[in-house]
Design a protein around this motif. Sequence first.
Motif, PDB file in Angstrom:
ATOM      1  N   LYS A 273      44.072  34.675  28.704  1.00  0.00           N
ATOM      2  CA  LYS A 273      42.669  34.334  28.491  1.00  0.00           C
ATOM      3  C   LYS A 273      41.881  35.469  27.863  1.00  0.00           C
TER       4      LYS A 273
ATOM      5  N   THR B  82      45.845  32.742  33.216  1.00  0.00           N
ATOM      6  CA  THR B  82      45.727  31.579  34.090  1.00  0.00           C
ATOM      7  C   THR B  82      47.084  30.906  34.144  1.00  0.00           C
TER       8      THR B  82
ATOM      9  N   GLY C 244      46.828  26.871  37.768  1.00  0.00           N
ATOM     10  CA  GLY C 244      45.375  27.022  37.706  1.00  0.00           C
ATOM     11  C   GLY C 244      44.834  28.302  38.299  1.00  0.00           C
ATOM     12  N   ASN C 245      45.707  29.203  38.731  1.00  0.00           N
ATOM     13  CA  ASN C 245      45.264  30.474  39.305  1.00  0.00           C
ATOM     14  C   ASN C 245      44.976  31.483  38.203  1.00  0.00           C
ATOM     15  N   THR C 246      43.823  32.142  38.274  1.00  0.00           N
ATOM     16  CA  THR C 246      43.432  33.130  37.273  1.00  0.00           C
ATOM     17  C   THR C 246      43.366  34.510  37.917  1.00  0.00           C
TER      18      THR C 246
END
Length: 236
Positions: A53, A63, A67-69
């Motif tokens: 990202k 990410t 869906g974990n950033t």
Amino acid sequence: MPAYGPSLEDQPAERFLFGDPEDMKKLRTAPYDAKKNCWVPDEKEVFIEAEIKAKKGDQVTVTTRLGNTFTVKEGVVQEMNPPKFACAEDMANMTYLNEASVMNNLRTRYENILIYTYSGLFCVVINPFRRLPIYGPNVVSIFRGKRRQEVPPHLFSVADEAYQNMIGDQICQSILITGESGAGKTENTKKVLSYFATVGASQAAAGQPESTEKKATLEDQIVQTNPVLESFGNAK
């Protein structure tokens, strides 16, 4: 995903040699961005798919597919191969040979019940812990006399290459089957011996049609070496 149950042996062998065409097409046409898609370390899966990202110095914000950033050091981010290499039969052909890509390729093939994978000169085998219909006479005929590039990865291809070299060059050949306990060394050795018995006996029968009984005897003698192999394998 792997199928379970005794019905596997009743399914077509091609399914476990080439993979399901629809599944392979889906894997090899997945969205991909060479500048964003990558692998990052994961406690549960060892490596997990992620998308870059942002970058700031040696810090990369990613990410994951879950869906974990979070932010990691650039040094732990590993490149991802284009989807055309998904379920690659020979990992030596992949663009990136980093640890994450190799592990993912083996895992993806295993999930699709493709237990044989080449890595250059080596054939990697992952024990499926179930019986698959990929060792019968119909499968022997697929690999007999074929070059490795003409057929999917399989122990029979390795065995046939050694057999053809022995016949053609008149030089003894050897096949090294190695792995940890429970990896399937003894079972794969049995398959190699069975292949030699089938191919060797059929060639002998072709040259001497009247020796049908000798063919059966040859196969029996080779297969009867299994208890000896088992004793060596179980020796402490």
